[in-house]
Design an enzyme around this catalytic site. Sequence first.
Site: not given
Length: 224
Positions: A180, A146
């Site tokens: 995401d 991420d």
Amino acid sequence: MKLRNVVLFIVLIIFVDQALKIWIKTSFDFGHVKYVMGFHWFELYFIENRGMAWGWEFGGEWGKLALTLFRLVAVVFGTWYLGRIVKMNYHRGFIICAALIYAGALGNLIDSMFYGMIFEESTDTYVAHIFPAQGYAGFLHGRVVDMLHFEFIDSTWPEWIPWIGGDDFQFFSPIFNIADASISAGVITLFVFQKRFFKKYTVVETKTETTEINKGISDNPGVL
């Protein structure tokens, strides 16, 4: 909508997602923060996620394995389902939403399945290399990379608010990736426009059924 276009759309999302993840993993040490174009509200903040989207985690290593297998099953089912809805000519918007969700799931699945084997461990003082002699984890145990952090507001709660007064407050605090974002965009758009997507398909389906009934009657004139 043609299946070829859906596949190209998914491949584009996967390419952007994986290219950014690989660049971050091989260029940043763990926890490194870089402001994008000088904007203090838009950061590249390298972390690794053992769990679900937006950093949700459960069950340690067994939970990680279960989550990866769940993602794998979801992607296999999604492959079949996407082909089905394209073949049945569902609403274009619905197909795009399904493709966004599928691409996001596949993007994070790639991390979970392979990143532990193809990357070294990242630390706050060491930038990992790709394709080392030995990775940091086995098959299905990789961590999702991420990096996107939009800190629009960084402040504190007013002192007069009970229980949380004086505590730090951030909006928007989660750190996420392109996969995401793809899943979230697909789900939110599907929720907002669901009546439009499914209403149009229902009309088409009804007309098709009516045509088939009329054809059946014309083929069997004795049936009234």
